[in-house]
Design an enzyme around this catalytic site. Structure first.
Site, PDB file in Angstrom:
ATOM      1  N   ILE A  13       0.820  -1.229   0.000  1.00 57.38           N
ATOM      2  CA  ILE A  13       0.000   0.000   0.000  1.00 57.38           C
ATOM      3  C   ILE A  13       0.845   1.267   0.000  1.00 57.38           C
ATOM      4  O   ILE A  13       0.347   2.358  -0.213  1.00 57.38           O
ATOM      5  CB  ILE A  13      -0.995   0.039   1.183  1.00 57.38           C
ATOM      6  N   GLY A  14       2.118   1.132   0.242  1.00 53.43           N
ATOM      7  CA  GLY A  14       2.990   2.311   0.224  1.00 53.43           C
ATOM      8  C   GLY A  14       4.409   1.855  -0.039  1.00 53.43           C
ATOM      9  O   GLY A  14       4.809   0.773   0.375  1.00 53.43           O
ATOM     10  N   GLU A  15       5.129   2.681  -0.751  1.00 51.79           N
ATOM     11  CA  GLU A  15       6.471   2.267  -1.152  1.00 51.79           C
ATOM     12  C   GLU A  15       7.361   3.492  -1.169  1.00 51.79           C
ATOM     13  O   GLU A  15       6.916   4.578  -1.535  1.00 51.79           O
ATOM     14  CB  GLU A  15       6.401   1.683  -2.557  1.00 51.79           C
ATOM     15  N   GLY A  16       8.587   3.336  -0.743  1.00 48.63           N
ATOM     16  CA  GLY A  16       9.471   4.503  -0.744  1.00 48.63           C
ATOM     17  C   GLY A  16      10.903   4.136  -0.977  1.00 48.63           C
ATOM     18  O   GLY A  16      11.229   2.986  -1.283  1.00 48.63           O
ATOM     19  N   ASP A  67      10.302  15.323   9.529  1.00 50.57           N
ATOM     20  CA  ASP A  67       9.718  15.214   8.196  1.00 50.57           C
ATOM     21  C   ASP A  67       8.199  15.420   8.269  1.00 50.57           C
ATOM     22  O   ASP A  67       7.426  14.618   7.733  1.00 50.57           O
ATOM     23  CB  ASP A  67      10.070  13.844   7.599  1.00 50.57           C
TER      24      ASP A  67
HETATM   25  P1  AMP Z   1       5.259   6.053   5.510  1.00 50.84           P
HETATM   26  O1  AMP Z   1       6.587   5.467   5.415  1.00 50.84           O
HETATM   27  O2  AMP Z   1       4.700   5.910   6.868  1.00 50.84           O
HETATM   28  O3  AMP Z   1       5.215   7.466   5.001  1.00 50.84           O
HETATM   29  O4  AMP Z   1       4.351   5.171   4.506  1.00 50.84           O
HETATM   30  C1  AMP Z   1       4.366   5.288   3.112  1.00 50.84           C
HETATM   31  C2  AMP Z   1       2.945   5.197   2.604  1.00 50.84           C
HETATM   32  O5  AMP Z   1       2.352   3.958   3.011  1.00 50.84           O
HETATM   33  C3  AMP Z   1       2.035   6.279   3.179  1.00 50.84           C
HETATM   34  O6  AMP Z   1       2.080   7.462   2.430  1.00 50.84           O
HETATM   35  C4  AMP Z   1       0.680   5.623   3.135  1.00 50.84           C
HETATM   36  O7  AMP Z   1       0.101   5.766   1.859  1.00 50.84           O
HETATM   37  C5  AMP Z   1       0.997   4.153   3.369  1.00 50.84           C
HETATM   38  N1  AMP Z   1       0.857   3.835   4.806  1.00 50.84           N
HETATM   39  C6  AMP Z   1       1.810   3.880   5.752  1.00 50.84           C
HETATM   40  N2  AMP Z   1       1.341   3.536   6.948  1.00 50.84           N
HETATM   41  C7  AMP Z   1       0.029   3.267   6.772  1.00 50.84           C
HETATM   42  C8  AMP Z   1      -1.027   2.888   7.654  1.00 50.84           C
HETATM   43  N3  AMP Z   1      -0.812   2.701   8.958  1.00 50.84           N
HETATM   44  N4  AMP Z   1      -2.258   2.706   7.142  1.00 50.84           N
HETATM   45  C9  AMP Z   1      -2.476   2.921   5.818  1.00 50.84           C
HETATM   46  N5  AMP Z   1      -1.531   3.285   4.934  1.00 50.84           N
HETATM   47  C10 AMP Z   1      -0.279   3.469   5.402  1.00 50.84           C
END
Ligand code: AMP
Length: 775
Positions: free
Chosen positions: A489-492, A617
């Site tokens: 659901i999220g990737e970085g 951040d």
């Molecule tokens: P983050 O590293 O926490 O910024 O996560 C990257 C992306 O993953 C976020 O921008 C969200 O789209 C998704 N994400 C992270 N944590 C969650 C969560 N607890 N519930 C839903 N989506 C999440």
């Protein structure tokens, strides 16, 4: 068109339009140029005195340019000779003689936004007292000395007639009597200057001389009027002085210089003397008492020594009394258990055996001593002293570590062994059950691993490491077999986030499972930093049943090859995506929902401030929206979104190699790498801007992509993100206050929350506020 431009350069750099106004009767031309046209550029070439003919040579300018803005070459070309300024003169009617003909050329300047550069006094080039080399400050000052400006000191100042050149943008600060971009155009003026010129040197009992000077005027007579209305008149001179010896409050008031020229016109200027301060280090109604302040305190005429935080006494000679700290020692220390309290900022330095922000917590889980760093050796259920590690044995055990059986009386020993045997059996059974159900594995701390991580964390954040309770890692451990990872659901750059299901004794729970993407030490450090911060936040909130605005930690998986941080799943995703999907939102919704999210994040910042943790951040991409519409701050250093790749810029400070969210970063964080709760407030201001623009990418000075140096230059010039269209003035003012240069002058997260709530109240209809359950 019969215009012969000299070279392509002219056409490439600015637009020149030439129109033949009256070609039949000839001799009149018009040319329009932007005011910032460079000196040396050709703006017009005379085609001929009559249409179609070649000009008769040589050419010469005969009128219309009293201050030499243009040169006319022998072959009838008009070249810019000195900088132009639309606000000083926007039209020039030049008469050019070629052969026996006169030709008139009307040069019209157009106003160029942002030109000429403004001399910003609040951002004046600082003076470097030590003259140290190698830093930015020095290079700017050094540049000034040799008439250069700009970050790389590669631009040459154009200021004339003693004008000061701004170190950042080269703007000129004209002295009296001069105007124009480079202060080279005479200006009819009358000025008053003082000796001494520094207001700090003008105080009660000092002497001051006022210099009244007239510039570029044919003086008839000059009058100086003083506060008691008496005046002094001088004829035919353009300078006069007026002395005020031993200044007293009765000398305060307006001093006016008025000049009447030979044609009967008058010009005047006024200087207001308002001296209330005593000489340095003196005070009192008559300024005859000595302050004698210590600790670098300043001396106020009425209050005496104004002590820095942590000091008190008439001369700031004493540290704050025990149990108090801060400015005027007005704050009460919260340190417990004999901890010392820093008189400056109230930080607690715990005694051996205690930890936590206020040192209220005794060492736990078999630890003792300073910062709970030592391990108890007590055996056989003995109680270990949190302070010095001594063991209080349980019968029948004895010895320093309670590992020897009492042997003196056999009977009591036997008596006590019987119940002990049953107790051991009972414990063994319970442990077997717990182990089978997996609960025991969750609570067994792997102390070696935990120590290693704590060591790493201490290097990064002393306060964070100190506030973690021993056994923190093991306490949150979950089993890998209980996790079913689902879709991404999220990737970085550094991490991946999957939706998943976690099996718990209460049933299945939807979680977001974050893991490292690249298995390098930096990614693991980020992983543990995020895990540690989340644990610290959660343990700090122990017993507080209000909802936190920091994403909820469900557990950690660190003992398997693949490591996970398990978080509550936020089905509405991140705020940036949410904003961008909002489309055309009306104002009521903007302030109803979106400012509500901002309030939630201001609360998250308060939580972090209490823990003395900087998030580093804060941005819409790192805020999650839960199913109940609560905004929660997330991402403490692991996953950074791929779609934000252009939002992180590679740092090029010496020794720094990391991707940084430049456009969200406070000035001091960019310049020195310093992150504090106040730098988070700066980023929060940018988050507000993201909300008000519905998720636009921040854009400074019209530029999307900025290098490290450009960003510092822009911020140092006082340039900030512009007010978004439709954004209320009060909200923008709040953003601007978050972007103040001096971190201590930015609002606190608590103040921000209060301000946002007031804003919502003022903007939202009352029935909407009343209907709300969560703000
Ligand atoms: P983050 O590293 O926490 O910024 O996560 C990257 C992306 O993953 C976020 O921008 C969200 O789209 C998704 N994400 C992270 N944590 C969650 C969560 N607890 N519930 C839903 N989506 C999440």
């Amino acid at each position: 068109m019969a215009v012969n431009f000299q070279g392509l350069l002219v056409v490439t750099f600015w637009v020149v339009s030439v129109n033949l106004l009256c070609s039949a009767r000839a001799q009149e031309f018009g040319v329009s140029v932007p005011e910032n046209v460079a000196v040396g550029e050709t703006i017009f070439s005379l085609p001929g005195t009559r249409a179609g003919e070649k000009a008769e040579l040589p050419c010469a300018k005969i009128e219309g340019d009293p201050y030499g803005r243009f040169n006319v070459t022998k072959n009838c070309t008009i070249v810019v000779a000195n900088p132009l300024d639309w606000s000083v003169q926007s039209t020039y009617l030049l008469t050019i003689r070629s052969g026996v003909h006169n030709t008139r050329v009307k040069v019209e300047l157009s106003d160029v936004e942002g030109y000429p550069p403004v001399y910003n006094e609040t951002c004046e080039t600082p003076v470097n007292p030590n003259g140290q080399t190698g830093d930015l400050l020095y290079s700017i000052n050094f540049a000034l000395e040799v008439g250069k400006y700009g970050f790389l000191c590669h631009k040459t100042c154009i200021c004339k007639n003693g004008a000061r050149c701004h170190g950042f943008n080269g703007a000129c600060k004209c002295p009296p009597g001069w105007k124009g971009v480079s202060c080279d155009i005479p200006k009819q003026d009358v000025s008053i200057t003082t000796t001494p010129s520094d207001p700090r040197d003008i105080y009660i009992s000092a002497n001051i001389t006022l210099h009244c000077e007239v510039h570029h005027v044919d003086v008839g007579y000059l009058t100086v009027t003083v506060p008691n209305k008496s005046n002094k008149v001088s004829f035919g001179i353009n300078k006069t002085v007026f002395h005020v010896p031993n200044i007293q409050p009765t000398n305060n008031g307006p001093y006016t210089c008025q000049v009447r020229d030979t044609r009967g016109n008058t010009l005047n200027t006024t200087f207001v003397l308002n001296v209330t301060n005593c000489a340095p280090d003196t005070k009192g109604a008559r300024c005859d008492e000595v302050c004698g302040c210590l600790q670098g305190a300043s001396c106020d005429r009425w209050a005496g020594c104004v002590c820095p935080p942590g000091w008190t006494g008439t001369r700031c000679q004493r540290k704050c009394p025990h149990g108090t700290y801060g400015k005027d020692c007005a704050r009460k220390c919260t340190c417990q258990n004999w901890a010392t309290c820093d008189p400056n900022d109230g930080r607690c330095e715990c005694q051996a055996g205690w930890y936590g922000m206020d040192c209220s917590k005794p060492c736990k889980d078999g630890r003792f001593g300073w910062r709970c760093q030592q391990f108890c050796a007590c055996k056989n259920s003995a109680v270990c002293s949190n302070v010095h590690g001594s063991c209080a044995c349980v019968t029948p055990w004895t010895g320093p570590d309670c590992d020897q059986l009492q042997t003196s009386r056999d009977e009591p020993l036997l008596e006590s062994l019987v119940p002990l045997g049953s107790l051991v059996l009972l414990v063994a059974i319970v442990m077997a059950i717990l182990y089978k159900t997996g609960i025991l594995a969750c609570s067994t701390p792997d102390t070696a691993e935990e120590d290693k991580i704590l060591f790493e964390l201490r290097r990064m954040e002393q306060d964070l490491a100190q506030s973690l309770q021993p056994g923190w890692l093991g306490r949150w451990e979950k089993k890998i077999k209980h996790l079913t990872p689902g879709p991404l659901i999220g990737e970085g750059m550094f991490g991946l986030v999957r939706k998943g299901k976690l099996r718990t004794p209460e049933g299945e729970l939807a979680v977001a499972a974050k893991t490292v993407r690249v298995e390098d030490s930096q990614s693991y450090r980020d992983f543990y930093r995020e895990a540690a911060i989340l644990v610290a936040v959660h343990q700090q909130r122990d017993g507080d049943c209000r909802e936190s605005n920091i994403v909820r930690l469900v557990g950690l998986i660190t003992k398997s090859a693949e490591k996970y941080i398990l978080l509550e799943y936020a089905p509405k995703g991140d705020l940036l995506g949410f904003l961008r999907r909002s489309g055309n939102i009306n104002e009521k919704d903007l302030f109803g929902n979106l400012l509500g999210y901002a309030v939630h994040i201001a609360r998250a910042l308060q939580e972090l401030e209490r823990l003395r943790i900087a998030h580093r951040d804060v941005a819409a991409r790192n805020v999650l929206i839960t199913a109940d519409d609560v905004a929660k701050l997330a991402d403490f250093g692991l996953a950074r979104d791929v779609y934000a790749a252009n939002q992180y810029i590679r740092a090029n400070r010496p020794g720094v190699d990391e991707l940084l969210p430049l456009k969200w970063m406070a000035l001091e964080s960019i310049e020195t790498g310093e992150y504090t709760c106040q730098s988070d407030v700066w980023s929060f201001g940018v988050l507000l801007w993201e909300i008000a623009t519905l998720g636009k990418d921040p854009c400074y000075d019209g530029r999307m992509q900025l290098s490290f140096l450009q960003m510092v230059g822009i911020l140092r010039q006082g340039i900030r993100l512009e007010r978004p269209p439709g954004c209320p003035e009060d909200l923008y003012r709040l953003m601007r206050s978050c972007w103040r240069d001096v971190p201590d002058t930015r609002p606190t997260p608590e103040g921000i929350e209060e301000r946002l709530l007031q804003l919502r109240h003022a903007l939202l209809p009352h029935d909407v506020i009343e209907m709300e359950t969560v703000v």
